[in-house]
Design an enzyme around this catalytic site. Sequence first.
Site, short mmCIF file in Angstrom:
data_model
loop_
_atom_site.label_atom_id
_atom_site.label_comp_id
_atom_site.label_asym_id
_atom_site.label_seq_id
_atom_site.Cartn_x
_atom_site.Cartn_y
_atom_site.Cartn_z
N VAL A 132 0.85 -1.20 0.00
CA VAL A 132 0.00 0.00 0.00
C VAL A 132 0.88 1.25 0.00
CG1 VAL A 132 -1.87 1.22 1.15
CG2 VAL A 132 -1.72 -1.27 1.34
N LYS A 205 -5.36 -1.18 -3.24
CA LYS A 205 -4.74 -0.55 -2.06
C LYS A 205 -5.79 -0.01 -1.07
CE LYS A 205 -0.73 0.65 -4.88
NZ LYS A 205 -0.19 1.64 -5.82
N1 HSE Z 1 1.91 0.91 -10.71
C1 HSE Z 1 1.90 1.40 -9.37
C2 HSE Z 1 1.82 2.93 -9.38
C3 HSE Z 1 3.16 0.90 -8.67
O1 HSE Z 1 1.91 3.55 -10.45
O2 HSE Z 1 1.64 3.52 -8.33
C4 HSE Z 1 3.09 0.95 -7.19
O3 HSE Z 1 2.10 0.22 -6.63
#
Ligand code: HSE
Length: 438
Positions: A132, A205
């Site tokens: 998260v 998240k």
């Molecule tokens: N792809 C995710 C982002 C990576 O751009 O935040 C981190 O979780």
Amino acid sequence: MKPINIGLLGVGTVGGGTFDVLKRNKVVIARRAGREINVKMIADRDLDKARALAGDDVVVTDDGYAVVNSPDIDVVVELIGGSTIAKELILKAIENGKHVVTANKALLAKHGTEIFAAARDKDVVVAFEAAVAGGIPIVKALREGLTANRIEWIAGIINGTANFILSEMRDKGLAFETVLDEAKNLGYAEADPTFDIEGIDAAHKITLMASIAFGVPIQFDKIYAEGITQLTGEDIRYAEELGYRIKLLGITKRVEKGIELRVHPTLIPAQQLLSSVEGVMNAVVVKGDAVGTTLYYGAGAGAEPTASAVIADLVDVARVQTADPMHRVPPLAFHFDALTDTPIISMDEVETSYYLRLHVVDKPGVLADISRILAGFDISINAMVQKEPGADEDMVDIIILTHITVEKNINAAIASIEALPVVDGKIIRIRLEELSNS
Ligand code: HSE
Ligand code: NDP
């Protein structure tokens, strides 16, 4: 004290960063953990990459099962990602009595209940700070630092790629597709960036944070997720003119009927601290009844920021290894038998304010018709702006900001307004949150 031996599954971006930081900060980490943390084994399907990283004193394999079945390994660190082999390896590690650290939000949002139950049966820890908001220690803050509070709501910019795209669209007036390509070239977005731009990654998240905050089971199937693909430069500009910025927010809120759980583009006041969070940075605001609002800001992704969170979990595991399982911090903050069945409410019942953009014929009576429909659905107008029509145009954009209303009413009102012959095309609707301290 005896060193703790870890097995790394996956040495890509985060796994590589974790190995590097563990090596570079070995001494200070051992002083904090009370023992050394040794990478004893690495599994990656790219053996050359793993060997180049590990040197001679680490066992390297392309078989994750060799790690999770090894009697030499105390803690398995899963940094492969995805929900297939990662899930199987984690469950096997747990079955073998090993603690697990993972950054895999997609896996936990979907299968966390099963994984935490298995860990509980085996008296082992599954730690997931890095899942998260990357390097921001928000799990620990929610679980421990804010433990005295009844959490009222959480709102977070928790996808760096989406935030980067919105920042660049606003700053440079670029189109969505142009910035998405830039994000890919800079390595922020995934090769398949669907999870980032459709709000799915943020949904993973905020689902985890909701469970920690409210003591409810993980319910990813109940979340409403809307991404940023439909946003236009026009709406970003109009929002700006009205004193707001548009951010992709993950929101969870305790309300009378249950818990709101949603991800969508949101207008927030330009003077709110969250509005200043630009580029790939993440930030989470938490409102607790005792503490008020607190803000957590930092890098939500990247090799070493994410490694920072992975290693914090490793140090926690090193410290709790000998503790009575009943006296460990529970993975979702609340003890298993204290979880409640407070419902996640449907999006129709969510209450918030709205930004509406309508393209209408510029003639007398149009505003009156629109206002009448809104009033009929008990929707109160907070502000209304008519933009100047272009030369020789008889159509104009009208922007309406509403006061707080219930989502099913705004949807019904939008359908009625779209049916008016003077209204052209679909009405753009973006939710608006003041995020006030009250
Ligand atoms: N792809 C995710 C982002 C990576 O751009 O935040 C981190 O979780
Ligand atoms: P990467 O793709 O960079 O790394 C994954 C690694 O695992 C690669 O080296 C990959 O090899 C290897 N791998 C894939 N399948 C297997 C397998 N079956 N056995 C052994 N190794 C395998 O991913 P990230 O480091 O970016 O992400 C890892 C986890 O961390 C994910 O869950 C992600 O969501 C999470 N996370 C990532 C963040 C970030 O900033 N990147 C931030 C926060 C969380 P190969 O290269 O050959 O495919």
